[in-house]
Design an enzyme around this catalytic site. Structure first.
Site, short mmCIF file in Angstrom:
data_model
loop_
_atom_site.label_atom_id
_atom_site.label_comp_id
_atom_site.label_asym_id
_atom_site.label_seq_id
_atom_site.Cartn_x
_atom_site.Cartn_y
_atom_site.Cartn_z
N SER A 7 0.85 -1.18 0.00
CA SER A 7 0.00 0.00 0.00
C SER A 7 0.89 1.23 0.00
O SER A 7 1.67 1.45 0.93
CB SER A 7 -0.90 0.00 1.24
OG SER A 7 -1.48 1.28 1.40
N HIS A 31 -1.22 -1.39 -3.91
CA HIS A 31 -2.54 -1.10 -3.34
C HIS A 31 -2.63 0.42 -3.19
O HIS A 31 -1.77 1.04 -2.56
CB HIS A 31 -2.60 -1.82 -1.98
CG HIS A 31 -3.79 -1.57 -1.13
ND1 HIS A 31 -4.76 -2.51 -0.92
CD2 HIS A 31 -4.16 -0.48 -0.39
CE1 HIS A 31 -5.67 -2.03 -0.09
NE2 HIS A 31 -5.34 -0.80 0.24
N ASP A 33 -4.79 3.60 -2.04
CA ASP A 33 -5.89 4.00 -1.16
C ASP A 33 -6.48 5.33 -1.61
O ASP A 33 -5.84 6.38 -1.48
CB ASP A 33 -5.38 4.11 0.28
CG ASP A 33 -5.08 2.75 0.89
OD1 ASP A 33 -5.96 1.87 0.81
OD2 ASP A 33 -3.98 2.58 1.45
N MET A 35 -9.16 8.11 -0.97
CA MET A 35 -10.01 8.64 0.12
C MET A 35 -10.53 10.02 -0.26
O MET A 35 -9.83 10.79 -0.90
CB MET A 35 -9.21 8.75 1.42
CG MET A 35 -8.49 7.47 1.82
SD MET A 35 -7.73 7.63 3.44
CE MET A 35 -6.63 6.21 3.45
N HIS A 64 -8.26 0.82 -3.64
CA HIS A 64 -9.13 0.62 -2.48
C HIS A 64 -9.88 1.93 -2.27
O HIS A 64 -9.33 2.90 -1.74
CB HIS A 64 -8.27 0.23 -1.27
CG HIS A 64 -9.03 0.17 0.02
ND1 HIS A 64 -8.41 0.15 1.25
CD2 HIS A 64 -10.36 0.11 0.27
CE1 HIS A 64 -9.32 0.08 2.20
NE2 HIS A 64 -10.52 0.07 1.64
N MET A 66 -12.16 4.33 -0.62
CA MET A 66 -12.84 4.70 0.63
C MET A 66 -13.53 6.02 0.36
O MET A 66 -13.13 7.08 0.87
CB MET A 66 -11.80 4.81 1.77
CG MET A 66 -11.28 3.47 2.25
SD MET A 66 -9.67 3.59 3.06
CE MET A 66 -8.60 3.50 1.63
N MET A 135 -11.09 -5.15 6.33
CA MET A 135 -10.32 -4.15 7.07
C MET A 135 -10.02 -4.69 8.48
O MET A 135 -10.89 -5.27 9.13
CB MET A 135 -11.10 -2.84 7.21
CG MET A 135 -11.41 -2.15 5.89
SD MET A 135 -10.01 -1.94 4.81
CE MET A 135 -8.95 -0.87 5.82
N ASP A 173 -6.39 -5.95 5.28
CA ASP A 173 -5.83 -4.61 5.08
C ASP A 173 -5.80 -3.85 6.41
O ASP A 173 -6.84 -3.51 6.95
CB ASP A 173 -6.67 -3.83 4.06
CG ASP A 173 -6.05 -2.48 3.74
OD1 ASP A 173 -4.88 -2.25 4.10
OD2 ASP A 173 -6.75 -1.64 3.12
#
Ligand code: DX5
Ligand code: ZN
Length: 220
Positions: A7, A31, A33, A35, A64, A66, A135, A173
């Site tokens: 990540s 990975h 993230d 957001m 991923h 979010m 998670m 994760d």
């Protein structure tokens, strides 16, 4: 054989291309993230960053998400070079149409859930997805401690996949370290996600290599 996903959230963003190149030999997946400051408090990355690191590696890019309204980002992320997209079940009312939309855009598709969400909420979608991401921390930040309650959740998802003859990946994760990585694999994970355990280590490539060994020895 299990896989390691690095990540990039804990990477040095001033040197992102070099950080990717440094760990690339040992990781199967990057990975990423995403957001939005709504679904989780921080704001991080999107298509612009995916596009800028895409030429630096041929490894799988797994986003991923979010974010609220995840489908609004699918086209942009696919065009930027994302290979697999996971979004949170908590962020949508019906995941079915979104799964089909992401797949129609040429990406693999996964679902992810927070610790508070029952794993059974995923079960109606299991035969439509490639990946389940569980998670093991509160989403939003690197460097938190893994909640060991995730191991029973991994076992439950793996058992349901096996019962139905499905082969989706199961990822953990959050808070993965050299100390707990094997436990996650033994519970039935096939992918370990790690950010701080790699990028905050004094030797990120060495840390990635060790985690990759543990991942590679485990898995279904
Ligand atoms: C947090 C992210 C995780 C995070 C993991 O919301 O989804 O992927 O980067 O960081 P570590 O491995 O440091 O817990
Ligand atoms: Zn993540």
């Amino acid at each position: 054989m299990g896989k390691l996903a690095a990540s990039i959230l804990a990477a040095d963003f001033a040197n992102l291309g070099a950080q990717v190149a440094l760990v690339e030999p040992h990781v199967d997946v990057f990975h990423i993230d995403v957001m939005d400051g709504h679904f989780v408090p921080p704001i991080t990355l999107g298509g612009v960053v995916v596009k800028s690191i895409r030429p630096h590696t041929t490894r799988t890019f797994h986003g991923h998400l979010m974010i609220e309204n995840p489908e609004a980002q699918f086209d942009d992320l696919a065009e930027a070079g994302l290979d697999v997209v996971s979004f949170h079940l908590e962020a949508v009312t019906d995941a079915g149409p979104l799964i089909r939309k992401a797949r129609g855009g040429g990406m693999g598709v996964g679902l992810t859930i927070n610790m508070e969400t029952p794993v059974e909420d995923l079960f109606p979608y299991l035969d439509e997805i490639d990946d389940v991401m569980l998670m093991s921390i509160r989403p939003g930040w690197s460097g938190q401690e893994l909640n060991p309650a995730v191991f029973d959740r991994v076992e439950a998802v793996r058992a349901e996949l096996d019962r139905r003859g499905l082969e989706a990946d199961v990822e953990v994760d959050g808070g993965i370290t050299l100390e707990n990585a094997r436990r996650a694999m033994d519970a039935g994970a096939s992918v370990l996600v790690a950010a701080s355990a790699i990028f905050w280590a004094s030797d990120p490539a060495g840390a990635a290599r060790e985690l990759a060994e543990i991942a590679g020895e485990g898995g279904p």
